[in-house]
Design an enzyme around this catalytic site. Structure first.
Site, PDB file in Angstrom:
ATOM      1  N   THR A   1       0.818  -1.210   0.000  1.00  0.00           N
ATOM      2  CA  THR A   1       0.000   0.000   0.000  1.00  0.00           C
ATOM      3  C   THR A   1       0.857   1.267   0.000  1.00  0.00           C
ATOM      4  O   THR A   1       0.369   2.337  -0.355  1.00  0.00           O
ATOM      5  CB  THR A   1      -0.931   0.062   1.222  1.00  0.00           C
ATOM      6  OG1 THR A   1      -0.148  -0.203   2.387  1.00  0.00           O
ATOM      7  CG2 THR A   1      -2.041  -0.947   1.123  1.00  0.00           C
ATOM      8  N   ASP A   2       2.123   1.174   0.403  1.00  0.00           N
ATOM      9  CA  ASP A   2       2.955   2.382   0.486  1.00  0.00           C
ATOM     10  C   ASP A   2       3.127   3.089  -0.853  1.00  0.00           C
ATOM     11  O   ASP A   2       2.902   4.296  -0.941  1.00  0.00           O
ATOM     12  CB  ASP A   2       4.313   2.052   1.099  1.00  0.00           C
ATOM     13  CG  ASP A   2       4.227   1.865   2.601  1.00  0.00           C
ATOM     14  OD1 ASP A   2       4.798   2.666   3.347  1.00  0.00           O
ATOM     15  OD2 ASP A   2       3.572   0.899   3.028  1.00  0.00           O
TER      16      ASP A   2
END
Lengths: 462, 409
Positions: free
Chosen positions: A175-176
């Site tokens: 998700t980063d």
């Protein structure tokens, strides 16, 4: 190349590790003056997650490869945010800045006394973005969060895994990078809005929410059929065969994805098994799907004898979607990425010299080349430039701040009184031999600098 | 409501599938007028991807299509033929952004490449999405999300050490490329707002996926180490992995870089030992030394197992979070749609569709009151032919009749 679109825009960046730094490194590549703020006792841990050459030398915190990948193009300052004078300096910087970005859990900026309400008093058209794990409101808003947890919380892990395993994490904090892109886009739009209306604004980003659209089809499948989608390995609902097949070599693999009968015929031809094309078990996509296990075994019989890179070119030239599974070394040496300058050589401070660092804004443009113009800053490298240039700090004040450790160029490590410093530092090194034995590292190549062509340049080390 | 951020913009989306339409969806979410140009009859490829209600294929009911095409308008136009291309060029006259995902060179063959258009349309932002990009030795190769994940470095570190590398579920490289196309279009727009000139934006699926590489390239470039998959585990902080618990799965992740020490709590015991109800564990090597945990992880799992087996995911996550450990839920599609946190934030929005009915859709990627636009359902195939080709481009009813007869629309 012409000038970059964010020249003249200043960004105050409180973020650490990946999602936030990915966002601000994109803004830096577009020409923004990004000021990364760290506390000396609350340093961005990516400084010390990995250590160049896996060796300690002076200033080891400036030798963190991961930090260098996430922070090129920025200015670095250190401020003790737990001291009122540190907070005061932030408040003196804000009027000179267009954008403030933070990725703490929601209570942190409030504890510093640096909420949007406070900061916009100092700069009425300020754009402020908070990119916390779960957003500023709702029952999970106070939850601590990192990519390892946010990817499963976004639903992506529920459809990742072998067909016989449970939900699985992607091997990275997936998700980063997603939140990093969304954050940079949000800032570009907010700047455009400000140019048109004169208004700043506050942006509440939940990193979890930026990734949920990735499983849009799964969300629809549940609503439309009542089925809850689950992991299915490398297979697909629109291609067959599709999979990852073992090649010659220790741990070399090739993915193949065949989406129609024409591609299937080309594949059979290319691998020297024209008879598969006429086999009724494989005649249609439905049949190939039904007999996928049989097909996988046949395909792997062929791939086992192949070099994964050569097989990739062979199949692609026949019009078949295929690709080698590249590791870190193979990516750095990949001729396609090299020709497209995906890795820029950035000359690093200390004794690191030039190293290939990946692009942060993944697009090529006709009229601009948004890539970092400098390596990631050393800790506190731009204290004087930023504080004197933008906050009006005098020479005497600067010396005083340094003497009182409000600012500095080295971390203040919180070491328990009975701890052995060398033992603590040793824990930062990677036990590479044991990791090879275990299987989490494939190999360590001492001549990697030569393989990457880094020894040939002007740089010879200091 | 204030004017959304992109409400002065018109986007022509001739892209199909996932990446290009996702880019268009994101532009539409913030106010751009996105006109989707679809092949007559068949429509966008993703209209055939599904999922479908009751598994019955239907051009207007594909879940993938509905998800990716909210807030757009649709016209049908056959741009492979001369007449359609003429109409297409007229459509581009008033456009700010074009999104295409043809094989590199294909648009140029139709006389619609960036070089063919830029003299007439100097302010046009021309977004091209392809598997490997517009240049380089692999430019003509075919690809999809799987091939991009394979060449990204991410797949090599995902999965079990003794099994094949695993891709990530869904079509993540397509979505990432769509996001970079959106970001690239916004960057080109920022350039145009200052310099008054358009340009081409070249986005590749391979590079989009490669941007998710966490450590692999950095480890080789600075250490000579080749990282490989080891149960998809985070490199620095075992656990930080997914475990089964009493009623599902949970992420056990004590902190970003390992275990918080006993000094992290008022009780003088580590949060992990408090969670497991045995402060003696703080004396155990597995609690004191992250490399001991990394190599002897099976022993650690045996310590963890009884607690996980006897507690629910909700109990585990809320207790751990109260101890300031960032444990997390492992949600599936059903749980997300029903999740109270997302409901309270109003993330999913229900919209009606004349053929597919009422469904919940994902909302904005972030909350910013001054930028958002209302969410509208995806268009029916050619729903806006008359409105756009007739009303805006000035084709008469008779013209449209003829075009329809020729299969151009």
């Amino acid at each position: 190349m012409a000038k970059l679109p964010l020249e003249g825009v200043r960004v105050l960046d409180f973020t650490q590790v990946w999602a936030g730094p990915a966002c601000t490194s994109i803004l830096a590549a577009l020409g923004a003056y990004v000021i990364k703020i760290e506390g000396m006792s609350r340093l961005d841990i990516s400084h010390i997650l990995l250590t160049a050459e896996n060796q300690f030398t002076a200033e080891l915190w400036n030798r963190g490869p991961y930090y260098h990948y996430r922070n090129p193009g920025k200015r670095g300052i250190t401020l003790d945010l737990l001291h009122p004078d540190g907070i005061n300096l932030v408040k003196r910087l804000v009027p000179a800045c267009d954008v403030v970005i933070e990725a703490f859990s929601p209570r942190v900026m409030g504890n510093f006394g640096l909420t949007y309400e406070v900061l916009r008093e100092l700069r009425p058209d300020l754009i402020m973005m908070s990119m916390s794990g779960y957003g500023q409101t709702g029952p999970y808003s106070d939850y601590g969060a990192y990519g390892m947890g946010l990817e499963p919380a976004s639903g992506i892990a529920s459809i990742t895994g072998y067909a016989d395993s449970g939900p699985t994490r992607t091997g990275v904090s997936f998700t980063d990078p997603i939140a990093g892109i969304a954050g940079a886009a949000a800032v570009l739009m907010a700047l455009r809005h400000r140019d048109r209306t004169g208004e700043g604004q506050y942006i509440d980003m939940s990193q979890q929410e930026t990734a949920i659209p990735f499983i849009g089809a799964a969300l629809m499948e549940y609503q439309m059929t009542g089925r809850i989608p689950c992991p299915r390995g490398n297979r697909s609902s629109v291609a067959a065969p599709q999979g990852c097949y073992r090649c010659k070599g220790d741990d070399d693999w090739l993915v193949i994805s065949i989406s129609d009968d024409e591609e299937w015929a080309s594949f059979c031809e290319a691998v020297g098994h024209a008879e598969w094309r006429d086999d009724e078990r494989f005649a249609t996509i439905i049949a190939r799907n039904r007999n996928h296990d049989i097909l996988d075994a046949l395909i792997e019989d062929w791939t086992r004898g192949q070099d994964h890179i050569e097989a990739f070119h062979l199949l692609q030239k026949a019009g078949v979607k295929a690709a080698p599974v590249l590791n870190g070394k193979e990516m750095l040496l990949d001729p396609h990425l090299r020709e497209r300058h995906y890795y820029d050589l950035l000359d690093h401070p200390t004794d690191l010299g030039p190293r290939p660092v990946a692009r942060t804004l993944i697009a090529r443009f006709d009229r601009m080349d948004p890539k970092p113009d400098r390596a990631a800053p050393s800790m506190g490298e731009h204290n004087a430039e930023v504080l004197q240039g933008l906050a009006g700090v005098s020479d005497e004040e600067l010396a005083d701040l340094e003497a009182r450790q409000i600012i500095g160029t080295a971390p203040i490590l919180d070491i328990p009184p009975d701890a052995d410093l060398m033992e603590l530092l040793a824990q930062l090194l990677f036990p590479l031999d044991r990791m090879i034995e275990q299987g989490s590292i494939r190999a360590v190549e001492p001549d990697y600098r030569r393989q990457l062509g880094l020894d040939e340049g002007a740089h010879t080390g200091k | 409501m204030p004017d959304p951020a992109l409400s002065d913009l018109r986007v022509i989306e001739v892209a199909q599938g996932i990446a290009g339409p996702y880019c268009g969806k994101l532009l539409a979410s913030y106010g751009a007028d996105v006109i989707k140009v679809e092949p007559p009859g068949a429509g966008d490829l993703s209209r055939r991807f599904g999922p479908f209600p009751e598994d019955i294929p239907h051009l207007e009911k594909s879940g993938t299509f509905l998800h990716l095409n909210t807030s757009k308008r649709s016209v049908t136009l056959d741009i492979t033929g001369e007449t359609g291309r003429l109409a297409f060029r007229r459509l581009l006259q008033n456009a700010d952004i074009l999104i295409e995902n043809c094989a590199p060179g294909q648009m140029a063959q139709w006389g619609l490449g960036y070089d063919d258009l830029k003299a007439d349309l100097p302010r046009l932002i021309y977004v091209s999405i392809s598997p490997f990009g517009q240049t380089g030795p692999y430019r003509d190769y075919k690809g999809n999300s799987l091939t991009a994940m394979a060449t990204s470095g991410v797949m090599y570190v995902t999965g079990a050490p003794d099994r094949e590398p695993l891709t990530t579920g869904g079509e993540p490289a397509e979505y990432l490329a769509g996001m970079y196309a959106w970001l690239g279009a916004l960057a080109a727009l920022a350039y145009r707002d200052r310099e008054n000139a358009g340009q081409q934006v070249d986005v590749s699926l391979m590079e989009a996926a490669a941007s998710a590489d966490e450590y692999s390239a950095a480890m080789y470039a600075f250490m000579g180490a080749i990282r490989r998959r080891y149960y998809s585990r985070h490199l620095f902080s075992y656990p930080s992995d997914i475990y089964a618990c009493k009623d599902g799965h949970v992420v056990v992740s004590p902190a970003a870089q390992g275990f918080p020490s006993p000094t992290a709590t008022d009780q003088g015991a580590s949060p992990m030992s408090l969670l497991l109800g045995d402060v003696e564990l703080d004396q155990n090597d597995l609690f004191r030394d992250r490399w001991a945990r990394w190599f002897r992880w099976q022993e650690f799992e045996r310590l963890l197992q009884p607690y996980l087996e006897s507690n629910s995911a909700d109990e585990i996550v809320s207790f751990a979070q109260a101890l300031r450990m960032p444990f997390a839920h492992v949600f599936n599609a059903a749980q997300l749609l029903e999740n109270e946190h997302l409901r309270e934030r109003g993330f999913f929005q229900e919209i009606d569709h004349p053929q597919a009915g009422r469904l919940k859709y994902t909302g904005d990627l972030f909350k910013a009151d001054r930028m958002k636009a209302p969410l509208r359902r995806a268009p029916l195939l050619g729903e806006h032919n008359e409105e756009i080709l007739g009303g805006e481009l000035g084709y008469t009813k008779k013209d449209l009749e003829v075009l329809r007869g020729q299969g151009v629309i």
